[in-house]
Design an enzyme around this catalytic site. Sequence first.
Site, mmCIF file in Angstrom:
data_model
loop_
_atom_site.group_PDB
_atom_site.id
_atom_site.type_symbol
_atom_site.label_atom_id
_atom_site.label_comp_id
_atom_site.label_asym_id
_atom_site.label_seq_id
_atom_site.Cartn_x
_atom_site.Cartn_y
_atom_site.Cartn_z
ATOM 1 N N ASP A 105 0.856 -1.181 0.000
ATOM 2 C CA ASP A 105 0.000 0.000 0.000
ATOM 3 C C ASP A 105 0.904 1.246 0.000
ATOM 4 O O ASP A 105 2.111 1.158 0.286
ATOM 5 C CB ASP A 105 -0.838 -0.083 1.285
ATOM 6 C CG ASP A 105 -1.770 1.083 1.473
ATOM 7 O OD1 ASP A 105 -2.298 1.594 0.483
ATOM 8 O OD2 ASP A 105 -1.970 1.472 2.652
ATOM 9 N N GLU A 153 -0.382 5.046 0.957
ATOM 10 C CA GLU A 153 -0.701 5.985 2.047
ATOM 11 C C GLU A 153 -0.750 5.262 3.390
ATOM 12 O O GLU A 153 -1.378 4.214 3.513
ATOM 13 C CB GLU A 153 -2.059 6.642 1.799
ATOM 14 C CG GLU A 153 -2.068 7.576 0.622
ATOM 15 C CD GLU A 153 -3.481 7.981 0.249
ATOM 16 O OE1 GLU A 153 -4.119 8.665 1.056
ATOM 17 O OE2 GLU A 153 -3.935 7.602 -0.830
HETATM 18 MG MG MG Z 1 -3.203 2.989 3.473
#
Ligand code: MG
Length: 203
Positions: A7, A9
């Site tokens: 991922d 963020e």
């Molecule tokens: Mg995230």
Amino acid sequence: MYIVCSDLEGVFVPEIWINVSKQTGIDELKLTTRDISDYNVLMKRRLELLRQHSLTLHDIQKVISLLKPLPGALEFVDWLRTRLQLIVVSDTFIEFADPLLKQLGRPTLFCHHLTTDNAGNIINYNLRQKDAKKKVVEALQSLNYKVIAIGDSYNDISMLRKAELGILYNPPQNVIDEHNDLMVVKSYNDLKEIISQLIDKEQ
Ligand SMILES: [Mg+2]
């Protein structure tokens, strides 16, 4: 052979929408996948708020251009890419992510894209496919890779569960509580150690 799906963020860079909320003063924009587990509900609400406040893609990009990767993220990404291939698998949009990816040495990114009108208003968002994160893991497994997946939120859970090794990285307590069987890691050094051990065992 292992490959890493991570991922973006909350793992390598700050939450984009929280920062847009801070900069614009629109409190409700700070809700993220950490708070609302249904991504479509969350995105529709965000676009409605942008419309109400007449914020364009350019306004959001201005905020994003001020963001920096999390401390230690670039070093970790550099280290990781000397050991394994990395694919950043994100529910953000290509129009948002580019300035941040550039600061991370431009790892490969699989994400979504936006539709804007001539005035630069964001009028819609286009998901590349349904359950896109999990689909990336499945596709890589069909190519005979074993997947190490890293994520911090609700929208990562199906990807983490599908992977050979799923790691929650610095998740909020509510995500830990709801998925307390998943491994939780809180620093890049610990991630390095776990990944190193796994690769060494394989060789
Ligand atoms: Mg995230």
